[in-house]
Design a protein around this motif. Sequence first.
Motif, short mmCIF file in Angstrom:
data_model
loop_
_atom_site.label_atom_id
_atom_site.label_comp_id
_atom_site.label_asym_id
_atom_site.label_seq_id
_atom_site.Cartn_x
_atom_site.Cartn_y
_atom_site.Cartn_z
N ASP A 55 -3.20 -27.80 -5.81
CA ASP A 55 -2.62 -28.02 -4.49
C ASP A 55 -1.57 -29.13 -4.53
N SER A 56 -1.75 -30.11 -5.42
CA SER A 56 -0.82 -31.23 -5.52
C SER A 56 0.55 -30.81 -6.02
N PHE A 57 0.63 -29.63 -6.69
CA PHE A 57 1.93 -29.13 -7.15
C PHE A 57 2.76 -28.56 -6.00
N ASP A 58 2.09 -28.15 -4.92
CA ASP A 58 2.76 -27.58 -3.76
C ASP A 58 3.53 -26.31 -4.12
N PHE A 59 2.78 -25.30 -4.58
CA PHE A 59 3.40 -24.04 -5.00
C PHE A 59 3.90 -23.21 -3.82
N ASP A 60 4.97 -22.47 -4.05
CA ASP A 60 5.53 -21.56 -3.05
C ASP A 60 5.03 -20.13 -3.25
N VAL A 61 4.68 -19.79 -4.48
CA VAL A 61 4.30 -18.42 -4.84
C VAL A 61 3.13 -18.48 -5.81
N ILE A 62 2.19 -17.55 -5.65
CA ILE A 62 1.06 -17.46 -6.57
C ILE A 62 0.96 -16.04 -7.10
N CYS A 63 0.90 -15.91 -8.42
CA CYS A 63 0.81 -14.61 -9.08
C CYS A 63 -0.58 -14.45 -9.71
N ILE A 64 -1.05 -13.21 -9.77
CA ILE A 64 -2.38 -12.94 -10.32
C ILE A 64 -2.33 -11.81 -11.35
N GLU A 65 -3.38 -11.75 -12.16
CA GLU A 65 -3.49 -10.76 -13.23
C GLU A 65 -4.01 -9.44 -12.68
N LYS A 66 -3.15 -8.78 -11.93
CA LYS A 66 -3.44 -7.47 -11.35
C LYS A 66 -2.19 -6.62 -11.46
N MET A 67 -2.37 -5.32 -11.63
CA MET A 67 -1.21 -4.43 -11.68
C MET A 67 -0.75 -4.09 -10.28
N SER A 68 0.54 -3.93 -10.12
CA SER A 68 1.11 -3.60 -8.82
C SER A 68 0.77 -2.17 -8.41
N GLY A 69 0.89 -1.92 -7.13
CA GLY A 69 0.65 -0.56 -6.63
C GLY A 69 1.63 0.44 -7.22
N GLU A 70 2.89 0.02 -7.38
CA GLU A 70 3.90 0.93 -7.97
C GLU A 70 3.47 1.37 -9.36
N LEU A 71 2.98 0.42 -10.17
CA LEU A 71 2.59 0.75 -11.53
C LEU A 71 1.34 1.61 -11.55
N LEU A 72 0.36 1.28 -10.71
CA LEU A 72 -0.87 2.07 -10.68
C LEU A 72 -0.59 3.52 -10.28
N TYR A 73 0.22 3.70 -9.25
CA TYR A 73 0.54 5.07 -8.82
C TYR A 73 1.41 5.79 -9.85
N ASP A 74 2.27 5.05 -10.54
CA ASP A 74 3.08 5.66 -11.60
C ASP A 74 2.19 6.18 -12.72
N ILE A 75 1.23 5.37 -13.15
CA ILE A 75 0.33 5.78 -14.22
C ILE A 75 -0.51 6.97 -13.77
N GLN A 76 -0.99 6.93 -12.53
CA GLN A 76 -1.79 8.04 -12.02
C GLN A 76 -0.97 9.34 -11.98
#
Length: 345
Positions: A55-76
């Motif tokens: 919290d002390s870094f004061d981040f604007d954006v947080i990313c996580i280890e998950k695949m995007s919906g675009e990629l999941l639907y593309d693979i499907q």
Amino acid sequence: MKRKFKCIVFLICLVPFIAKSQSNKTQILILGTPHLQQIDGVEAPMLDKVITKLDSFDFDVICIEKMSGELLYDIQSRQDSAFDGITKGRFGAEFLSLADTVQAINGVAFLEAKKNVLKQVSEEKLTINERKELLFNLLATTDLPSAALQYEYINNKTVFATDFEKYIANIIEKKIASQNEYYSLAASLAKRENINQLESIDNLQDEALLFMYYPDFVQEYKDQDGPLDQINELPVYQKINQLSQEGVQANDLSNLYAFFNSNEYKQQDYSGQWEIWLKTNFPSGADRARYALWEMRNLQITANIMNVVARYPERKILVIIGASHGAFIEKYLEQVEHLEVLKYN
């Protein structure tokens, strides 16, 4: 001569502004994390000191280890059984199934929901009903972690009035209680930072490709007689086990996170878990492929991070990802102009 003198003066006056502009780099912190569900006895309060530090870094954006919906639907859409481990396994099945259900019940297509999300997350203030609408649009794009974040923002849960809405609320509450780093760490920090959405940056196709190219990989692994069998006994992984147990007992995992993000861990993990594939000798070359595809996955993750950088220039970005990825991703990002890679320790 007089005109030339004026130009020189103008340029001298402009230099401080140019220098200031060039110093406004996008800052990125790659936070190596354990997969919390694999730690016996872990509870959300054990992350309090880690979250306070982040919290002390004061981040604007947080990313996580998950695949995007675009990629999941593309693979499907490929309808290739080699990738069933993603679309029908724990990395995609739940997200896709829930998205399909929300799309059908609420009558919203994926692209329409995505368009709605882009508009809604940019709003500075959202009413309870607007947050509920955003929550369902996020679910329709497979973004369950961000939907859980919106659920946390909603204090009055009675807005989930219909049977379907209560069904969704129940799913989200179970996820929040699951001690997964999406919810216990990323969403908790995002709420402190008043962030509306978590960015998905993973690409988990490496193992599917490995088994497609080398169907006998598992058998070759079993047949080898060498250092691969001893990986879990290496000091670096024994230390992780010790710090995990001590952290649970002390109700504080901050020492474990400090180790995962240290140069000591990064160097020893690379030698113990990845460089080793270049020292084995599988007859098919599948061991070299295992290493190559791991590099590929990390390059793809880095490309997704750069997509986030493009949308949030000169901002401060946190990437929460399995610790073994950290050194690889930092290696790539440190070569990119106008980026500053921050350190957790």
